[in-house]
Design a protein around this motif. Sequence first.
Motif, short mmCIF file in Angstrom:
data_model
loop_
_atom_site.label_atom_id
_atom_site.label_comp_id
_atom_site.label_asym_id
_atom_site.label_seq_id
_atom_site.Cartn_x
_atom_site.Cartn_y
_atom_site.Cartn_z
N UNK A 281 0.93 -1.26 0.75
CA UNK A 281 -0.38 -0.18 -0.10
C UNK A 281 0.86 1.08 -0.32
N UNK A 282 1.78 1.32 0.96
CA UNK A 282 2.97 2.42 0.55
C UNK A 282 3.37 2.39 -0.64
N UNK A 283 4.02 1.05 -1.12
CA UNK A 283 4.58 2.01 -2.41
C UNK A 283 3.39 2.29 -3.45
N UNK A 284 2.46 2.10 -3.39
CA UNK A 284 1.09 1.91 -4.15
C UNK A 284 1.23 4.05 -4.43
N UNK A 285 0.91 3.98 -2.66
CA UNK A 285 0.48 5.50 -2.68
C UNK A 285 1.74 6.66 -3.08
N UNK A 286 2.94 5.97 -2.70
CA UNK A 286 3.92 6.81 -3.12
C UNK A 286 4.00 6.48 -4.81
N UNK A 287 4.05 5.75 -5.74
CA UNK A 287 3.84 5.90 -7.00
C UNK A 287 2.73 6.86 -7.16
N UNK A 288 1.74 7.25 -6.79
CA UNK A 288 1.15 7.99 -7.24
C UNK A 288 1.36 9.27 -7.24
N UNK A 289 2.27 9.75 -6.35
CA UNK A 289 2.66 10.59 -5.95
C UNK A 289 2.62 11.39 -7.62
N UNK A 290 2.56 13.33 -8.10
CA UNK A 290 2.84 13.73 -9.13
C UNK A 290 4.97 13.60 -9.73
N UNK A 291 4.66 13.59 -8.19
CA UNK A 291 7.21 13.81 -7.63
C UNK A 291 7.72 13.01 -8.14
N UNK A 292 6.51 11.39 -8.40
CA UNK A 292 7.15 10.40 -8.32
C UNK A 292 8.35 9.63 -9.52
#
Length: 211
Positions: free
Chosen positions: A159-170
């Motif tokens: 879930x954390x990786x999914x959340x990070x992957x959704x960030x605009x500055x990924x």
Amino acid sequence: MSKIEEVFTAIETGKAKIIAELVQSAIDEGNDPMEILNQGMVNAMSVIGERFSRGEAFVPEMLISARTMKKGVEVLKPHLAKDAATSFGTAVIGTVQGDMHDIGKNLVAMMIESAGFEVVDLEVDVPLERFVEAIQMHSNVRIVALSTLLTTTMPAMKNIVAGLNALPNRDSFRVMVGGAPITADFAKLIGADGYSPDAAAAAVLAKSLVS
Ligand code: B1M
């Protein structure tokens, strides 16, 4: 008994009072710090874990051995960390939400730091929000490193990786994962950029991900 074997026995039996002296004398004898770490310390923790699995050791024993290992690592740390002239930017690291294990994460943080990163250690039980906050608060975050030791917290890692992957500055950082139950396949499945099996390999991976 060799000094490394004495270190092993002290960690296995939780002799926190003598561990610093033992590690120091193992270093003074000229033993390789990585061998003291892996053969003396990490192996002893594995033995405790196996005993716990068989119902022959319990949480207090694991805790005492963990405290002993931490004291030993403090003595070893200056001998493991090499001066790195290069700065690769900031690495944010933490053990994922629900998981309190921090010895492996601390070793990874230490090795990444010695490889030339500024390390921001969020410690343990870290939810997505705190990783996001750290990425926003600190300049030049190039690596986000997640550790977990429990199979029950692998979904939290996902879930954390999914959340990070959704960030605009990924695109500005890379995500790497590790910990005993984690595999390269799992890392790929959850969308992490990299996986490494141990702390030394984590430092190599972190550098390669930003180079
Ligand atoms: Co825990 N525990 N523990 N424990 N504990 C394990 C992990 C376990 C395998 C023991 C066993 O059953 N054999 C088992 C997990 C089983 C599973 O999930 N399938 C377990 C369990 C069940 C639990 C509790 C649930 C027990 C209970 O309460 N009934 C509980 C959970 C608490 C929680 O987190 N919510 C618990 C608690 C604890 C203590 C607090 C008592 C203590 C932790 C103290 C501390 O960390 N400050 C503890 C300990 C000490 C262990 C064992 C014995 C040792 C862990 C350790 O420090 N190893 C462990 C058994 C084992 O590992 N064999 C066990 C040494 C360390 C250097 O290795 O952390 O694997 P490790 O790190 C390695 C690699 O994994 C890698 O690099 C390191 C080596 O270079 N790595 C990365 C780690 N993170 C990385 C990140 C990377 C890359 C590599 O990139 C980002």
